[in-house]
Design a protein around this motif. Structure first.
Motif, short mmCIF file in Angstrom:
data_model
loop_
_atom_site.label_atom_id
_atom_site.label_comp_id
_atom_site.label_asym_id
_atom_site.label_seq_id
_atom_site.Cartn_x
_atom_site.Cartn_y
_atom_site.Cartn_z
N ASN A 1 0.84 -1.19 0.00
CA ASN A 1 0.00 0.00 0.00
C ASN A 1 0.88 1.25 0.00
OD1 ASN A 1 -2.78 -1.30 0.55
ND2 ASN A 1 -1.47 -2.15 2.17
N VAL A 2 0.36 2.32 -0.58
CA VAL A 2 1.13 3.57 -0.68
C VAL A 2 0.25 4.73 -0.23
CG1 VAL A 2 2.36 5.16 -2.20
CG2 VAL A 2 2.48 2.68 -2.61
N VAL A 3 0.79 5.58 0.65
CA VAL A 3 0.19 6.87 0.95
C VAL A 3 1.21 7.94 0.53
CG1 VAL A 3 -1.28 6.04 2.82
CG2 VAL A 3 1.00 6.87 3.36
N SER A 4 0.73 8.99 -0.12
CA SER A 4 1.67 9.92 -0.75
C SER A 4 1.27 11.37 -0.51
CB SER A 4 1.73 9.66 -2.26
OG SER A 4 2.53 10.62 -2.91
N THR A 5 2.28 12.20 -0.28
CA THR A 5 2.09 13.66 -0.29
C THR A 5 2.67 14.27 -1.55
OG1 THR A 5 4.19 14.06 0.87
CG2 THR A 5 2.23 13.75 2.24
N ALA B 1 2.67 23.74 8.63
CA ALA B 1 1.92 23.20 7.48
C ALA B 1 2.58 21.93 6.96
CB ALA B 1 1.83 24.25 6.38
N MET B 2 3.91 21.87 7.04
CA MET B 2 4.61 20.67 6.59
C MET B 2 4.30 19.49 7.52
SD MET B 2 8.64 20.36 5.53
CE MET B 2 8.52 21.85 4.53
N THR B 3 4.22 19.76 8.81
CA THR B 3 3.85 18.71 9.75
C THR B 3 2.43 18.22 9.48
OG1 THR B 3 5.31 19.60 11.46
CG2 THR B 3 3.54 18.15 12.20
N ALA B 4 1.52 19.16 9.27
CA ALA B 4 0.14 18.78 8.98
C ALA B 4 0.07 17.94 7.71
CB ALA B 4 -0.73 20.02 8.85
N THR B 5 0.86 18.31 6.71
CA THR B 5 0.90 17.55 5.46
C THR B 5 1.35 16.11 5.71
OG1 THR B 5 1.31 19.50 4.09
CG2 THR B 5 2.04 17.38 3.21
N ALA B 6 2.44 15.95 6.44
CA ALA B 6 2.95 14.61 6.72
C ALA B 6 1.95 13.78 7.50
CB ALA B 6 4.27 14.71 7.49
N MET B 7 1.32 14.39 8.49
CA MET B 7 0.44 13.62 9.36
C MET B 7 -0.86 13.24 8.68
SD MET B 7 2.49 13.09 11.65
CE MET B 7 1.35 11.94 12.41
N ARG B 8 -1.25 13.96 7.66
CA ARG B 8 -2.45 13.56 6.91
C ARG B 8 -2.29 12.15 6.35
NH1 ARG B 8 -7.34 14.28 6.82
NH2 ARG B 8 -7.50 14.07 4.57
N PHE C 1 -3.81 2.87 -2.93
CA PHE C 1 -3.04 4.11 -3.03
C PHE C 1 -3.91 5.26 -2.55
CE2 PHE C 1 -1.96 8.06 -5.11
CZ PHE C 1 -0.58 8.11 -5.02
N TYR C 2 -3.30 6.16 -1.77
CA TYR C 2 -4.03 7.32 -1.24
C TYR C 2 -3.09 8.51 -1.18
CZ TYR C 2 -6.36 10.28 2.31
OH TYR C 2 -6.95 11.32 3.00
N ALA C 3 -3.51 9.64 -1.75
CA ALA C 3 -2.73 10.88 -1.71
C ALA C 3 -3.49 11.92 -0.90
CB ALA C 3 -2.46 11.40 -3.11
N SER C 4 -2.76 12.65 -0.08
CA SER C 4 -3.37 13.74 0.68
C SER C 4 -2.30 14.73 1.10
CB SER C 4 -4.14 13.20 1.89
OG SER C 4 -4.91 14.22 2.49
N GLY C 5 -2.66 15.62 1.97
CA GLY C 5 -1.78 16.68 2.44
C GLY C 5 -2.65 17.70 3.12
N ILE C 6 -2.19 18.94 3.12
CA ILE C 6 -2.96 20.01 3.75
C ILE C 6 -3.64 20.88 2.70
CG2 ILE C 6 -0.94 21.53 3.99
CD1 ILE C 6 -3.89 21.25 6.47
N THR D 1 -12.98 9.25 8.78
CA THR D 1 -12.07 10.25 9.33
C THR D 1 -10.83 9.54 9.86
OG1 THR D 1 -13.94 11.65 9.95
CG2 THR D 1 -11.80 12.13 10.97
N THR D 2 -9.66 9.93 9.34
CA THR D 2 -8.41 9.22 9.67
C THR D 2 -7.85 9.75 10.99
OG1 THR D 2 -7.23 10.78 8.23
CG2 THR D 2 -7.86 8.67 7.28
N LEU D 3 -8.43 9.28 12.08
CA LEU D 3 -8.09 9.78 13.42
C LEU D 3 -6.67 9.38 13.80
CD1 LEU D 3 -11.43 8.85 15.15
CD2 LEU D 3 -10.68 11.14 14.48
N PRO D 4 -5.93 10.27 14.45
CA PRO D 4 -4.56 9.94 14.87
C PRO D 4 -4.58 9.03 16.10
CG PRO D 4 -5.13 12.14 15.61
CD PRO D 4 -6.29 11.66 14.75
N ARG D 5 -3.89 7.93 16.00
CA ARG D 5 -3.78 7.03 17.14
C ARG D 5 -2.51 7.36 17.91
NH1 ARG D 5 -8.93 5.62 17.21
NH2 ARG D 5 -9.58 4.47 15.34
N ASN D 6 -2.57 7.34 19.21
CA ASN D 6 -1.41 7.58 20.06
C ASN D 6 -0.85 9.00 19.93
OD1 ASN D 6 -1.32 4.70 20.84
ND2 ASN D 6 -0.69 4.44 18.71
N ALA D 7 -1.70 9.95 19.54
CA ALA D 7 -1.21 11.32 19.35
C ALA D 7 -1.10 12.09 20.67
CB ALA D 7 -2.12 12.07 18.39
N ILE D 8 -1.86 11.68 21.66
CA ILE D 8 -1.81 12.38 22.95
C ILE D 8 -0.63 11.87 23.76
CG2 ILE D 8 -3.01 12.80 25.14
CD1 ILE D 8 -5.65 12.65 23.64
#
Length: 355
Positions: free
Chosen positions: A98-102, A317-324, A133-138, A347-354
């Motif tokens: 699988n591939v996720v891409s910015t 913004a770069m951090t937000a892009t990566a984390m998407r 395959f999934y592409a995203s970002g900010i 909704t791609t919720l962040p796991r272990n973010a807290i």
């Protein structure tokens, strides 16, 4: 279950992804790809600006495929990104990875991708490898489309949707993209890639069509415009010096036409320093992402990313892009094979973010 992940490239976004993954209990970093031969063999943690983590970087794609990772976080940057990335995507997908891409922002909504031939190749590779395959970002990504669709859940009727990014890009280090692609540091007589007929329409076609698909309407055409402004002073940026009298701010606008009128609009305003183009919308934050919905009711939302006056230190913004895409890894791995958009995932919720 812990998912095995490879990060492809160690630039700004890739380094953030490496740092994020090593702090996750549900993800394990098993490999890192680098373009530069000088980085081969170096510890990925150190390449990302942190402590060693025991993962050596390589430029051997076969070596990474042999690791059989569950997913690759693809974050390579530079000119002609799709031309360089598509062969890698095909190779990975066909191998069942699988591939996720910015990197390929025009693939945030695959049905509207500008190259039907490449899209067809990717679809066949995903099918052959039973991979996604999934592409995203900010922006393109959350700020340009998914946020607008989320806000539209409050709407009775909608006449226009306008999404806008207002940001500083003084931290972006790739001179070719910024100068030849966008025209920063060049006189207004210079014709950047952005000025190529049809380029703006192509660049923002995907988020416009994603919003349209989410709202159940058809786009008849996309209209694009470009505006540039000079700086009256020299500006030191990550890729060099922008001299006075050259371009210091760029504004693009792309409008999707529905029923004969401009109904879905994407505006992108970036500066190399605050104070350039003072009559344009501005922000005191790293970046503003604005959604304006004209309808019943009118809806106006501004999402601020990063601390005020903290741009160079934060790279928010770069951090937000990566984390998407990092946060999307478990969802993409679990999804059916194929080319995905945000409409296909929860909704791609962040796991272990807290922490």
């Amino acid at each position: 279950m812990t998912l095995r992940v490879v990060v492809w490239a160690t630039g700004g976004v890739g380094s953030i992804a490496i740092d994020a993954i090593r702090g996750r209990s549900d993800l394990e970093l098993v490999g890192v790809w680098v373009h530069s031969a000088a980085k081969v063999g170096k510890d990925a943690g150190e390449l990302a600006g942190g402590d060693p983590i025991g993962v050596a970087a390589t430029n051997d794609a076969a070596e990474l495929i042999a690791l059989q990772p569950d997913c690759v976080v693809y974050a390579a940057s530079g000119p002609d990104r799709d031309a360089g990335a598509i062969p890698h995507y095909l190779m990975l997908l066909e191998a069942g990875i699988n591939v996720v891409s910015t990197s390929s922002t025009s693939l945030v909504y695959p049905p509207a991708y500008y190259s039907p031939a490449w899209r067809g190749q990717l679809e066949r590779a995903a099918g052959a490898g039973d991979a996604s395959f999934y592409a995203s970002g900010i922006f393109p990504g959350f700020g340009s489309d998914q946020l607008a669709l989320l806000l539209s859940t409050q709407s009775k009727t909608i006449r226009t949707v306008t999404v806008t990014e207002v940001a500083l890009n003084d931290h972006y280090p790739v001179a070719d993209v910024m100068m030849n692609g966008m025209g920063f540091g060049r006189p207004l007589s210079f014709e950047p890639l952005l000025q190529t007929p049809g380029f703006i329409e192509m660049a923002w076609r995907a988020p416009i069509h994603l919003i349209a698909a989410g709202l159940g309407v058809e786009i008849e055409e996309v209209r694009g415009t470009l505006d540039r402004r000079l700086t009256d002073r020299g500006i030191e940026v990550a890729f060099g010096t922008i001299t006075a009298g050259t371009c210091g701010a760029v504004r693009t606008r792309a409008a999707g036409v529905v029923n004969g009128r401009e109904a879905i609009v994407v505006e992108h305003i970036i500066r190399m320093a605050r104070g350039v183009a003072p009559d344009w919308p501005s922000s005191e934050f790293d970046a503003d992402y604005r959604v304006d919905i004209e309808g019943d009711p009118d809806i106006h939302c501004a999402m601020n990313v990063g601390a005020a006056e903290g741009h160079r230190a934060g790279h928010a913004a770069m951090t937000a892009t990566a984390m998407r895409v990092v946060n999307a890894v478990p969802y993409v791995v679990a999804a059916p094979a194929g080319l995905l958009s945000s409409l296909d995932l929860p909704t791609t919720l962040p796991r272990n973010a807290i922490d």
